[in-house]
Design an enzyme around this catalytic site. Structure first.
Site, PDB file in Angstrom:
ATOM      1  CB  THR A   1      10.531  -5.309 -14.750  1.00 23.13           C
ATOM      2  OG1 THR A   1      10.103  -4.559 -13.610  1.00 23.13           O
ATOM      3  CG2 THR A   1      11.570  -4.504 -15.495  1.00 23.13           C
ATOM      4  N   GLY A   2       7.239  -6.376 -14.554  1.00 24.76           N
ATOM      5  CA  GLY A   2       6.343  -7.393 -13.990  1.00 24.76           C
ATOM      6  C   GLY A   2       5.640  -8.147 -15.111  1.00 24.76           C
TER       7      GLY A   2
ATOM      8  CB  THR B   1      -2.577   0.730 -10.147  1.00 27.72           C
ATOM      9  OG1 THR B   1      -1.324   0.770 -10.811  1.00 27.72           O
ATOM     10  CG2 THR B   1      -2.501  -0.099  -8.878  1.00 27.72           C
ATOM     11  CD  GLU B   2      -9.955  -3.249  -9.812  1.00 25.28           C
ATOM     12  OE1 GLU B   2      -9.534  -3.958 -10.740  1.00 25.28           O
ATOM     13  OE2 GLU B   2     -11.092  -3.363  -9.326  1.00 25.28           O
TER      14      GLU B   2
ATOM     15  CD  GLU C   1     -19.765   2.422 -13.173  1.00 23.57           C
ATOM     16  OE1 GLU C   1     -19.248   2.071 -12.119  1.00 23.57           O
ATOM     17  OE2 GLU C   1     -19.465   1.908 -14.273  1.00 23.57           O
TER      18      GLU C   1
ATOM     19  CG  HIS D   1     -23.264   8.478   0.657  1.00 24.13           C
ATOM     20  ND1 HIS D   1     -22.594   9.580   0.246  1.00 24.13           N
ATOM     21  CD2 HIS D   1     -22.405   7.435   0.613  1.00 24.13           C
ATOM     22  CE1 HIS D   1     -21.362   9.208  -0.065  1.00 24.13           C
ATOM     23  NE2 HIS D   1     -21.224   7.914   0.158  1.00 24.13           N
TER      24      HIS D   1
END
Lengths: 379, 294
Positions: free
Chosen positions: B17-18, B97-98, B209, B246
């Site tokens: 609905t968006g 979704t991001e 990547e 890391h």
């Protein structure tokens, strides 16, 4: 977003992880003031985000006010003027260990890592002392159980009273990780004192950028970083050495573009990508930033648009308004591809006409626009 | 065949609905995708693009069969929507979704594994089986039916590689973006396994990547594959200083860098290329060109 040591230690303190007494200062006057609270001997630590600070001379001890000023000014001369320094009481450790929690991108779960050899980069520990490292994967639904922590600590080689001390610290660190929904939290070194008590010698915390909207206690760290264009909240902007400015959409496609330019002999001048979705304001701001940054260092700007989801109309508006606002002082070339829902509000032909109106030279294919930009940059 | 979706796919869309959801759904339906329900709490009973809206997926399932879900809701509500979809027994769930918090994604993945839901994404452009079904926004105008399988990590690169293949007359069996986030529902390597099993796929293109360790898992899978894999890694220009040492390196014991990943994939038997046009050249050598599209 990676926190500075003193910021990470703020989060540690909230969960009652022991840290050395410390003060954050900017000027030598503040340093002298802080020394009165902390006492001598103390350590002056530059708050920069790199490994091997000690070897680079950015961590130094001071025994009195005189050496404090010498050390402070020496370190100050090698960092940015607005970068703060951390003054901490000097702690004598009889041994150094390591505790870290991060997210394993392959298994998709958190992992606890403990080593009995701390003080150097974790990669170095893995290389030189692989037997000292133990790891335990954590079920994100159940959380980390105490017995898992104990098992991991013993596997890392600890015995006796230290096991419980490490377990306490690891439990608290896991709390920092969970409560802040962090990406990574590390204590390296864990300093072991002569009474078997532990203290966190350093703090490395990487926050999840996507969680800050619902974490009030973390929002101040984001605020602090807003002034630097490389820390923009709506976009990533990384300046590169080259002379071809890049305005492009989508991280992966932009990487493809700059890699291809580099492969074909050109020199890309930046990498940029929107972080928080494609909206007019973000597009306008990022394009304006690239236009301004490119004016002096670049010979040409390349606009590359590949769209399938976001509306081409919004993108073209953002870009053309930015060009009108900032002005076009160097040549600009463009190529557009749009498919599916992207071209429902504006087609490619109309978009090309809009770009031409503001003085952009249009190339018919991706290959041609790359080739043209490289040629202009070499003239 | 093809992987995960086909002409029998029936879809419920969360967030239909968006504004964004409306546009995407319209485009998918014009491609022929069977969108049968929209799920928006408190909007039940309405219609969007001629598709009925339900308050929950359970109400929708009483009236129609749904085997696939799409999530377009904003990051803060994505976890709830995903868990609803997983609980309902939906088999394939695309999360576009991001910006979903990492800890939310870990929980989504955890429950999807328990319930056997195949999650594409989060942060994905979707999946397309040319001529049959489009879930998301993956190059509906560009994709043409053929025998190359494409899997990427990024979104826009999936669109671009599909376009470049089709322009060279090379068709695709299925193209899919596995998701750009650190943690995704199904790792990139698992799509390689699906393509290996798919009788309609002859050659696979893998786009990876810098950052993370997923490409090493891909290399492991590739070394056991019979089908040819062309690997294209992005990030040769990433400035060295931006990569920080890391803790991850001691779990994987490997580097997140460009050269190391390229080399691992090459050693696993992949054909490594450095630009989209070199990818096309290799696909041509493997006889994948069908016809020239003007």
């Amino acid at each position: 977003m990676r926190l500075y040591e003193y910021e990470g230690k703020e989060l540690f303190k909230e969960m009652e992880i022991p840290i050395p007494k410390g003060e954050i200062v900017l000027t030598s006057e503040e340093a002298l003031q802080a020394a009165k609270i902390i006492g001598f001997p103390l350590v002056v630590k530059a708050q920069v985000q790199m490994g091997g600070r000690g070897k680079a001379g950015l961590v130094k001890k001071a025994d009195n006010e005189e050496t404090l000023l010498l050390v402070f000014n020496d370190i100050k001369s090698r960092i940015q003027a607005d970068e703060e320094l951390l003054l901490e009481e000097a702690v004598t450790a009889i041994d150094e260990g390591y505790i870290g929690i991060t997210v394993d991108d392959i298994r998709g779960v958190p992992v606890l890592v403990i080593s009995s050899k701390g003080g150097m980069d974790v990669e170095k520990i893995a290389e030189t002392e692989p037997g000292s490292i133990a790891r335990e994967y954590i079920d994100p639904d159940k959380g980390l159980y105490y017995h898992q922590i104990i098992k991991t600590i013993k596997e890392a080689g600890y015995k006796g009273a230290l096991v419980k001390e490490f377990a306490d610290m690891a439990t608290k660190l896991y709390k920092v990780f969970v409560e802040n929904e962090a990406d990574t939290v590390e204590i390296n070194p864990v300093m072991v004192l002569d009474n078997n008590k532990l203290i966190a010698g350093d703090a490395k915390v990487i926050l999840d950028d996507y969680v800050i909207f619902r974490k009030k206690n973390l929002q101040k760290y984001k605020q602090k970083r807003m002034n630097n264009p490389e820390n923009n909240t709506k976009a990533i902007y990384v300046s590169l050495d080259g002379d071809i400015g890049i305005i492009s959409i989508g991280a992966s496609n932009t990487m493809m573009l700059i890699d291809s330019i580099d492969y074909l002999g050109g020199k890309p001048g930046n990498f940029a990508d929107l972080v928080s979705g494609v909206d007019y304001d973000s597009l306008f701001e990022l394009a304006s930033l690239i236009l301004r940054e490119s004016e002096n260092k670049c010979k040409v700007i390349l606009i590359n648009i590949t769209l399938a989801g976001a509306s081409l109309k919004v993108v073209i508006r953002g870009y053309t308004d930015a060009i009108k606002a900032v002005g076009l002082k160097i040549p600009m070339v463009a190529n557009i591809r749009a498919t599916g829902a992207a071209r429902l509000e504006m087609g490619v032909d109309e978009a090309v006409a809009e770009l031409k109106k503001v003085g952009v030279r249009y190339c018919d294919t991706l290959e041609e626009v790359i080739d043209t930009a490289i040629k202009i940059s070499k003239n | 065949m093809s992987i995960l979706i086909n002409k029998d796919t029936t879809v419920a869309v969360w967030g239909m609905t968006g504004g964004y959801g409306i546009q995407q759904t319209k485009n998918m339906m014009s491609y022929g995708t069977k969108v049968v329900a929209g799920i928006s709490a408190s909007r039940g009973g309405e219609e969007v693009n001629g598709v009925p809206i339900y308050d929950t997926v359970y109400e929708a399932m009483k009236e129609t069969e749904i085997n696939t879900g799409i999530i377009y809701v904003p990051p803060a509500r994505a976890k709830d929507a995903a868990l609803e979809a997983i609980e309902s027994g939906i088999k394939v769930l695309m999360i576009a979704t991001e910006g979903i918090p990492l800890h939310d994604t870990m929980l989504i993945r955890r429950f999807s594994e328990e319930r056997g839901t195949w999650i594409i994404g989060p942060n994905t452009v979707g999946i397309i089986t040319p001529g049959e079904c489009l879930i998301g926004s993956l190059a509906s105008d560009y994709a043409i039916k053929g025998r190359v399988g494409l899997v990427t990590r990024g979104g826009t690169i999936a669109v671009e590689l599909t376009r470049i293949m089709s322009a060279a007359g090379i068709g695709q069996s299925t193209c899919v973006g596995s998701g750009g986030d650190k943690v995704i529902g199904k790792n990139t390597a698992l799509y390689l396994q699906l393509f290996e099993q798919d009788p309609e796929t002859d050659v696979v293109v893998l786009n990876g990547e810098i950052g993370g360790y997923k490409e090493y898992e891909c290399a492991k899978v590739i070394s056991g594959m019979k089908k040819k894999v062309i690997a294209y890694i992005l990030g040769r220009c990433a400035p060295e200083g931006k990569r920080m040492g890391h803790i991850g390196a001691i779990i994987g014991g490997k580097s997140e860098g460009f050269e190391e990943k390229r080399e691992a994939l090459r050693q696993a038997g992949a054909i490594v290329v450095d630009t989209p046009w070199l990818m096309v050249e290799e696909l041509n050598k493997l006889g994948m060109r069908q016809r020239v599209i003007v």
